[in-house]
Design an enzyme around this catalytic site. Structure first.
Site, mmCIF file in Angstrom:
data_model
loop_
_atom_site.group_PDB
_atom_site.id
_atom_site.type_symbol
_atom_site.label_atom_id
_atom_site.label_comp_id
_atom_site.label_asym_id
_atom_site.label_seq_id
_atom_site.Cartn_x
_atom_site.Cartn_y
_atom_site.Cartn_z
ATOM 1 N N GLU A 94 -60.837 -13.580 70.912
ATOM 2 C CA GLU A 94 -62.179 -13.749 71.460
ATOM 3 C C GLU A 94 -62.275 -15.030 72.268
ATOM 4 O O GLU A 94 -61.456 -15.944 72.120
ATOM 5 C CB GLU A 94 -63.203 -13.789 70.320
ATOM 6 C CG GLU A 94 -63.359 -12.453 69.631
ATOM 7 C CD GLU A 94 -64.456 -12.449 68.563
ATOM 8 O OE1 GLU A 94 -65.156 -11.444 68.477
ATOM 9 O OE2 GLU A 94 -64.606 -13.440 67.834
ATOM 10 N N CYS A 107 -64.477 -21.215 76.629
ATOM 11 C CA CYS A 107 -63.753 -21.606 75.423
ATOM 12 C C CYS A 107 -62.641 -20.582 75.222
ATOM 13 O O CYS A 107 -62.916 -19.397 75.048
ATOM 14 C CB CYS A 107 -64.758 -21.595 74.265
ATOM 15 S SG CYS A 107 -64.047 -21.985 72.674
ATOM 16 N N CYS A 114 -54.877 -18.071 62.954
ATOM 17 C CA CYS A 114 -54.561 -19.494 62.874
ATOM 18 C C CYS A 114 -53.971 -19.751 61.498
ATOM 19 O O CYS A 114 -54.345 -19.088 60.528
ATOM 20 C CB CYS A 114 -55.838 -20.321 63.041
ATOM 21 S SG CYS A 114 -55.560 -22.112 63.063
ATOM 22 N N CYS A 118 -58.403 -24.109 57.613
ATOM 23 C CA CYS A 118 -59.610 -24.919 57.385
ATOM 24 C C CYS A 118 -60.655 -24.086 56.632
ATOM 25 O O CYS A 118 -60.936 -22.936 56.990
ATOM 26 C CB CYS A 118 -60.185 -25.409 58.708
ATOM 27 S SG CYS A 118 -59.031 -26.469 59.601
ATOM 28 N N CYS A 121 -63.800 -22.375 58.500
ATOM 29 C CA CYS A 121 -63.613 -21.668 59.769
ATOM 30 C C CYS A 121 -63.244 -20.205 59.561
ATOM 31 O O CYS A 121 -62.385 -19.866 58.748
ATOM 32 C CB CYS A 121 -62.531 -22.358 60.586
ATOM 33 S SG CYS A 121 -62.179 -21.533 62.154
ATOM 34 N N CYS A 337 -69.044 -22.104 67.280
ATOM 35 C CA CYS A 337 -67.851 -22.722 66.703
ATOM 36 C C CYS A 337 -67.592 -22.166 65.316
ATOM 37 O O CYS A 337 -68.497 -22.113 64.480
ATOM 38 C CB CYS A 337 -68.031 -24.224 66.545
ATOM 39 S SG CYS A 337 -68.225 -25.092 68.072
HETATM 40 N N1 SAH Z 1 -57.879 -25.649 66.001
HETATM 41 C C1 SAH Z 1 -58.569 -26.484 66.925
HETATM 42 C C2 SAH Z 1 -59.406 -25.679 67.859
HETATM 43 C C3 SAH Z 1 -60.570 -24.955 67.229
HETATM 44 S S1 SAH Z 1 -61.914 -25.882 67.653
HETATM 45 C C4 SAH Z 1 -59.322 -27.569 66.175
HETATM 46 O O1 SAH Z 1 -59.305 -27.547 64.953
HETATM 47 O O2 SAH Z 1 -59.880 -28.462 66.789
HETATM 48 C C5 SAH Z 1 -63.141 -25.374 66.713
HETATM 49 C C6 SAH Z 1 -64.109 -26.499 66.433
HETATM 50 O O3 SAH Z 1 -65.165 -25.900 65.722
HETATM 51 C C7 SAH Z 1 -63.517 -27.563 65.544
HETATM 52 O O4 SAH Z 1 -64.004 -28.832 65.859
HETATM 53 C C8 SAH Z 1 -63.997 -27.161 64.167
HETATM 54 O O5 SAH Z 1 -64.076 -28.266 63.318
HETATM 55 C C9 SAH Z 1 -65.339 -26.534 64.486
HETATM 56 N N2 SAH Z 1 -65.765 -25.499 63.550
HETATM 57 C C10 SAH Z 1 -64.994 -24.619 62.892
HETATM 58 N N3 SAH Z 1 -65.744 -23.827 62.104
HETATM 59 C C11 SAH Z 1 -67.030 -24.201 62.293
HETATM 60 C C12 SAH Z 1 -68.282 -23.728 61.792
HETATM 61 N N4 SAH Z 1 -68.360 -22.683 60.972
HETATM 62 N N5 SAH Z 1 -69.385 -24.343 62.217
HETATM 63 C C13 SAH Z 1 -69.326 -25.357 63.089
HETATM 64 N N6 SAH Z 1 -68.191 -25.827 63.605
HETATM 65 C C14 SAH Z 1 -67.048 -25.262 63.210
#
Ligand code: SAH
Length: 347
Positions: A94, A107, A114, A118, A121, A337
């Protein structure tokens, strides 16, 4: 699918020169192909009028001009669009187009799934499926541009979609090279942002990164205990090592590394967390992006209320830090995000 051998968008300009040389073609063909494909958006070799009929046929039999296909798009109330890209092997990723005039930011994803795990996420829940090729990364940009042209054009790219870009470093760097090519889409390093969860070994090996892109680091906690709980990578590369690697990156005047901080209710959103953040960045000029958690099914965290978010930001502002609250975009269509996942999308 077709028997054509090469994905054209996988190649940097230099690599394409070599591939074409092997086909008995002159160097300038690479420039011609780059201009047709990236600048004019023409993918039909028979419409490339400055290329001989013979070469057109040869290219048509050899090259796949597209590496992804937009299968679905969904528009959010706030104007954000989420795309589903189908890959040649049937897998999907996506991406999200975010209008923020005068910018129009795409984006992009770098992996199917992945493996960073985390806790907050959604992509992490899929696990790692595979890396995207350079062409599959680049073509996300081309396909969206083709869809929105001639009215609009992508101005900025953030590598913040599905996947961890530094876990697919070689292909990500190639994609950046292709996207930045003077004969192609000409994205300057200022318009490309790579976001990482903090793969310190990869960061250390990057050399002078800021010539190629802007760096964003997902920090998400100010102490190792909390960060390790949220982001398993922190057990390997704790905060001190991450910041050490970041401090070693040479920045031009007024350039800053962005640190992202997802605010999770009662987990990392207290004043004392904000104060710890201030301490952590003492003497280090950075930009902090605060991202109130986007609630997602199956993920056991909550978004803090607005007053908590503002109070957190105030602690940072009072310490003269640059701290921006990133407005949530596209959350009504799960495009915000941390809400991207394609585990349930099959052919
Ligand atoms: N793997 C990379 C790229 C993904 S970026 C990284 O970790 O930076 C995705 C961004 O969204 C990251 O800053 C992450 O911390 C944030 N993110 C992930 N899940 C989220 C959520 N449920 N709500 C808000 N931000 C989130």
């Amino acid at each position: 699918m077709s028997e054509r051998l090469y994905h054209l968008k996988d190649y940097t300009k230099g690599e394409l020169v070599e591939v074409l040389k092997g086909m008995g073609e002159p160097r300038f063909r690479a420039t011609q192909l780059f201009k047709w494909i990236y600048q004019k958006g023409v993918t039909d070799f028979f419409r490339m009028t400055d290329i001989s009929k013979l070469s057109q046929r040869k290219f048509d039999a050899t090259f796949m001009p597209n590496s992804v296909a937009i299968e679905r798009s969904e528009i959010s109330k706030d104007g954000t669009t989420k795309y589903l890209y189908r890959l040649a092997d049937g897998k999907a990723v996506e991406g999200v187009l975010i209008p923020d005039p005068p910018r129009l930011t795409l984006c992009v994803s770098t992996q199917v799934g992945c493996r960073m795990g985390c806790a907050f996420c959604k992509t992490a829940k899929m696990g790692w499926v595979r890396n995207l090729s350079p062409g599959e990364i680049v073509d996300q940009v081309c396909q969206v541009n083709a869809l929105i042209s001639p009215r609009r054009k992508i101005t900025n790219i953030v590598f913040m979609g599905m996947g961890e870009p530094l876990d697919n470093l070689e292909n990500t760097l190639k994609a950046i090279d292709i996207l930045g090519s003077a004969e192609g889409l000409q994205f300057s390093h200022r318009r490309l942002t790579v976001s990482t969860c903090g793969l310190v070994d990869k960061l250390n090996g990057l050399g002078d990164v800021t010539k190629r892109f802007r760096l964003a680091v997902s920090l998400n906690a100010a102490d190792d205990e909390t960060r390790s709980r949220l982001m398993p990578i922190n057990r390997k590369f704790p905060i001190s090592r991450l910041l050490e690697a970041c401090r070693a990156i040479s920045l031009r005047n007024r350039e800053r590394i962005t640190f992202e901080y997802v605010l999770l209710k009662d987990v990392n959103d207290r004043r004392k967390d904000a104060r710890a953040l201030v301490k952590l960045f003492h003497g280090f000029k950075v930009k902090i992006n605060l991202i109130p958690f986007n609630e997602t099914e199956g993920i056991p965290f909550e978004r803090p209320d607005e007053s908590t978010v503002l109070a957190f930001q105030k602690v940072l502002l009072d310490a003269h830090m640059t701290a921006i609250i990133r407005g949530s975009r596209g959350d009504d269509i799960s495009a915000a995000c941390g809400q991207l996942a394609t585990a349930d999308v099959t052919t």
